[in-house]
Design a protein around this motif. Structure first.
Motif, mmCIF file in Angstrom:
data_model
loop_
_atom_site.group_PDB
_atom_site.id
_atom_site.type_symbol
_atom_site.label_atom_id
_atom_site.label_comp_id
_atom_site.label_asym_id
_atom_site.label_seq_id
_atom_site.Cartn_x
_atom_site.Cartn_y
_atom_site.Cartn_z
ATOM 1 N N ASP A 245 0.842 -1.185 0.000
ATOM 2 C CA ASP A 245 0.000 0.000 0.000
ATOM 3 C C ASP A 245 0.892 1.256 0.000
ATOM 4 O OD1 ASP A 245 -2.380 1.554 0.216
ATOM 5 O OD2 ASP A 245 -1.952 1.805 2.347
ATOM 6 N N ALA A 246 0.704 2.106 -1.024
ATOM 7 C CA ALA A 246 1.563 3.276 -1.174
ATOM 8 C C ALA A 246 1.454 4.237 0.002
ATOM 9 C CB ALA A 246 1.226 4.004 -2.478
ATOM 10 N N ALA A 247 0.228 4.458 0.465
ATOM 11 C CA ALA A 247 0.042 5.368 1.598
ATOM 12 C C ALA A 247 0.712 4.819 2.853
ATOM 13 C CB ALA A 247 -1.444 5.607 1.835
ATOM 14 N N ARG A 248 0.553 3.486 3.037
ATOM 15 C CA ARG A 248 1.167 2.853 4.205
ATOM 16 C C ARG A 248 2.695 2.941 4.126
ATOM 17 N NH1 ARG A 248 0.973 1.835 9.478
ATOM 18 N NH2 ARG A 248 1.775 -0.220 10.049
ATOM 19 N N LEU A 249 3.272 2.703 2.929
ATOM 20 C CA LEU A 249 4.719 2.783 2.764
ATOM 21 C C LEU A 249 5.235 4.199 3.038
ATOM 22 C CD1 LEU A 249 5.179 0.641 -0.473
ATOM 23 C CD2 LEU A 249 5.990 0.076 1.820
ATOM 24 N N GLU A 250 4.508 5.205 2.572
ATOM 25 C CA GLU A 250 4.936 6.582 2.808
ATOM 26 C C GLU A 250 4.911 6.924 4.289
ATOM 27 O OE1 GLU A 250 6.440 10.231 2.268
ATOM 28 O OE2 GLU A 250 6.268 8.615 0.782
ATOM 29 N N LYS A 251 3.886 6.434 5.004
ATOM 30 C CA LYS A 251 3.790 6.690 6.441
ATOM 31 C C LYS A 251 4.926 6.010 7.194
ATOM 32 C CE LYS A 251 0.581 6.459 10.329
ATOM 33 N NZ LYS A 251 -0.778 6.058 10.776
ATOM 34 N N LEU A 252 5.270 4.773 6.787
ATOM 35 C CA LEU A 252 6.369 4.068 7.440
ATOM 36 C C LEU A 252 7.707 4.770 7.179
ATOM 37 C CD1 LEU A 252 5.322 0.378 6.697
ATOM 38 C CD2 LEU A 252 5.331 1.513 8.931
ATOM 39 N N ARG A 253 7.917 5.218 5.932
ATOM 40 C CA ARG A 253 9.152 5.931 5.622
ATOM 41 C C ARG A 253 9.265 7.220 6.441
ATOM 42 N NH1 ARG A 253 8.485 4.125 0.132
ATOM 43 N NH2 ARG A 253 7.148 5.921 -0.307
ATOM 44 N N ALA A 254 8.151 7.931 6.576
ATOM 45 C CA ALA A 254 8.166 9.163 7.373
ATOM 46 C C ALA A 254 8.497 8.872 8.828
ATOM 47 C CB ALA A 254 6.823 9.873 7.255
ATOM 48 N N GLY A 255 7.967 7.771 9.374
ATOM 49 C CA GLY A 255 8.267 7.414 10.763
ATOM 50 C C GLY A 255 9.731 7.073 10.959
ATOM 51 N N ILE A 256 10.307 6.320 9.988
ATOM 52 C CA ILE A 256 11.725 5.971 10.093
ATOM 53 C C ILE A 256 12.591 7.231 9.997
ATOM 54 C CG2 ILE A 256 13.615 4.741 8.959
ATOM 55 C CD1 ILE A 256 11.553 2.628 8.122
ATOM 56 N N ARG A 257 12.244 8.136 9.050
ATOM 57 C CA ARG A 257 12.996 9.369 8.910
ATOM 58 C C ARG A 257 12.939 10.215 10.178
ATOM 59 N NH1 ARG A 257 17.058 10.935 6.798
ATOM 60 N NH2 ARG A 257 16.402 10.043 4.799
ATOM 61 N N GLN A 258 11.782 10.309 10.813
ATOM 62 C CA GLN A 258 11.643 11.078 12.051
ATOM 63 C C GLN A 258 12.485 10.456 13.163
ATOM 64 O OE1 GLN A 258 7.691 11.153 13.693
ATOM 65 N NE2 GLN A 258 8.092 12.966 14.935
ATOM 66 N N ALA A 259 12.485 9.126 13.255
ATOM 67 C CA ALA A 259 13.282 8.465 14.279
ATOM 68 C C ALA A 259 14.771 8.743 14.078
ATOM 69 C CB ALA A 259 13.011 6.962 14.269
ATOM 70 N N LEU A 260 15.229 8.672 12.845
ATOM 71 C CA LEU A 260 16.636 8.922 12.558
ATOM 72 C C LEU A 260 17.000 10.375 12.858
ATOM 73 C CD1 LEU A 260 17.050 6.952 9.206
ATOM 74 C CD2 LEU A 260 17.790 6.262 11.496
#
Length: 572
Positions: A245-260
């Motif tokens: 799911d594209a929306a789900r993938l974008e949300k996960l990428r944003a979460g990883i970027r925020q954590a980093l």
């Protein structure tokens, strides 16, 4: 390092350099000889001046007796000459006609006019001066005037020379006394210098201990926070592999970027706290700086403590050491947390405080808690080093002493307002700076390579090399990788067909990143170099040598901007 300035030469320094009573005696004798030479010179100058005065008197007399001498009026002529008897320094006066015969005079002048002026001075007594001046009427020579004058009396000359001798002898005695006392003064000066150095070392050790206490308070919360960040990153990657799911993938990428990003921010804060450097004042935007501490405060204070900030947008800038400011805010917050055993809220407020008169305007930062408060008799003790009310092992008592030292070193002060059972407010008052703070760097869009540009990547970690290499390829650069500095030098000796060398600083082998950059600068000056590191001490050495540096972790935007700047610099 400040440039050395030429020191002024003084009598004390001359004596100090000689440093022995024997040398001082030699200087005294030299002074006496100089005084004698000065007396002789003064005698010669006095004789020249007296000769000038006598010549002027003779010329005045010659102008006055021109008419009596022309008309052979002996009575008027004698009256003119007798008028000089009132001057006690006039020894003899005479007037001579055009043939050199004596016409009038007093006090036994020569019977005939001396043929040359030097004969008049030669025939005069040792303590007298004699001059001859022609008497003229237009271009007609009517005769001559002879005038003999005595120097100052012997008693007057002796008095003058005695004064000079007293001054010279007093100076010589003073030099001997200074030399005799210099050795003890030098020992006292050396002891004072040693004491100052020892005190500076103690102050530096105290400041470092204060930082270490703050870091000790941070350790537990930071470890917990990094584990959470790793959990977000690793869990997000697992979930990205299990969804399309594209929306789900974008949300996960944003979460990883925020954590980093949060992890990188915490790392930068810890490196700033632990650095061993002197105070480094800079113009600081208090609102941005304190609001940027939210992650540190959240992890340090725990979940039971909330933080509220009221920092107006027009808060004046101040010139302070930014790291010490953050340590001070953290120390105040940690003490506030300890005062609220059951939890609560810490309020951080900022305000401008204009001051009328000669004092500078100030900025107020107040930290308020709703804890147990401080007893009135203890308020004056809380800033003393090592004073603490905590149990053994729970604190060293250095936190608030750091706050006090920071405020004083910054030209400000710290105030305490506390009510037992209701809470405490600790207020920092810092002088306003009229300079503008440096604007923070804004993230820029990645810019690709222009034309064919090759990068030599020097990185020993395969995972990091793959990531950075992927970034370079994405930006449009051609990339070749070696895993250490020695291999990079061998590659450049074969061919230097690169636009820039991008190297890690800490690598195995004999040639590290810093040495590699310096060798490239020496042997291949047309090649650009840029270093990357996550180690703060290494970063300081790169900055000292003027080598471009990119701090890890970095984004593709950061890499793009720094590469463009380094390439432009290498072309200049």
């Amino acid at each position: 390092m400040k440039q050395a300035t030429p020191s002024r030469l003084s009598l004390g320094k001359v004596v100090g350099q000689m440093a022995t009573p024997l040398s001082a005696v030699l200087i005294a004798f030299l002074l006496l000889a100089a005084g004698l030479a000065a007396a002789i010179q003064l005698e010669q100058l006095g004789r020249v001046e007296k000769l000038r005065q006598t010549t002027v008197q003779a010329q005045v007399l010659a102008n006055g007796i021109a008419a009596p001498l022309a008309f052979e009026d002996d009575v008027a002529l004698q009256e003119y000459l007798n008028a000089l008897k009132a001057d006690p320094q006039i020894v003899a006066v005479a007037a001579y006609d055009g043939k050199g015969a004596f016409a009038a005079g007093f006090a036994r002048p020569p019977a005939r006019l001396p043929k040359r002026a030097e004969e008049a001075s030669r025939d005069a007594p040792p303590a007298a001066l004699a001059v001859t001046v022609p008497v003229k009427q237009g271009s007609t020579r009517l005769g001559s005037v002879y005038l003999q004058s005595t120097m100052d009396s012997l008693s007057r000359r002796l008095t003058r020379y005695l004064g000079i001798a007293v001054i010279v002898i007093a100076a010589a005695v003073l030099i001997v006394m200074l030399a005799a006392s210099y050795s003890s003064l030098r020992r006292a000066h050396q002891a004072l210098q040693a004491e100052i150095a020892s005190r500076q070392q103690a102050e530096e050790a105290l400041r470092q201990s204060q930082k270490m206490e703050a870091m000790g308070q941070l350790t537990g919360g930071v470890a917990h926070d990094f584990n959470n960040l790793l959990m977000v990153a690793s869990g997000g990657l697992d979930l990205m592999e299990r969804t399309q799911d594209a929306a789900r993938l974008e949300k996960l990428r944003a979460g990883i970027r925020q954590a980093l990003d949060r992890g990188a921010k915490l790392t930068r804060q810890l490196l700033a706290f632990s650095r061993r450097t002197p105070l480094n004042p800079e113009v600081v935007d208090l609102r941005d700086r304190i609001r940027g501490m939210d992650a540190l405060l959240e992890r340090s204070l725990g979940e039971s403590i909330g933080v509220t900030m009221h920092l107006p947008a027009d808060l004046w800038p101040v010139e302070v050491d930014a790291s010490e400011l953050e340590v001070a805010i953290l120390n105040i917050a940690l003490n506030a947390r300890d005062a609220m055993q059951k939890g609560g809220t810490i309020l951080i407020e900022g305000a401008n405080r204009p001051v009328h008169g000669d004092l500078p305007d100030r900025v107020q930062i107040a930290v308020t808690d709703s804890g147990a408060g401080i007893a009135p008799e203890l308020v004056n003790k809380i800033f003393e080093p090592f004073y603490t009310t905590k149990a053994v092992g729970q604190g060293t008592g250095l936190g608030l002493s750091q706050v006090y030292g920071f405020a004083r070193a910054s030209g400000g002060e710290v105030l305490v307002d506390s009510i037992v059972g209701r809470g405490t407010t600790i207020t920092l008052l810092l002088p306003r700076s009229l300079l503008a703070p440096r604007e923070s760097d804004r993230p820029a869009e990645p810019v690709g390579a222009s034309g064919r540009q090759r990068i030599l990547l020097v990185e020993d970690d395969d995972t990091v090399a793959d990531t950075v290499g992927g970034m370079l390829t994405t930006l449009g650069y051609e990339m070749e990788r070696v895993d250490n500095g020695d291999a990079a030098l061998r590659r450049l000796e074969r061919a230097d067909d690169f636009s820039l060398i991008l190297s890690d600083m800490i690598m195995p082998g004999e040639v590290g990143g810093m040495e590699l950059a310096l060798r490239i600068r020496k042997h291949w000056p047309h090649l650009g170099t840029m270093l990357m590191t996550g180690y703060s001490a290494a970063a300081a050495s790169a900055a000292k040598e003027g080598v471009p540096l990119l701090a890890k972790p970095f984004t593709i935007q950061d890499l793009s901007v720094h590469l463009m700047a380094a390439l432009d610099h290498s072309k200049a």
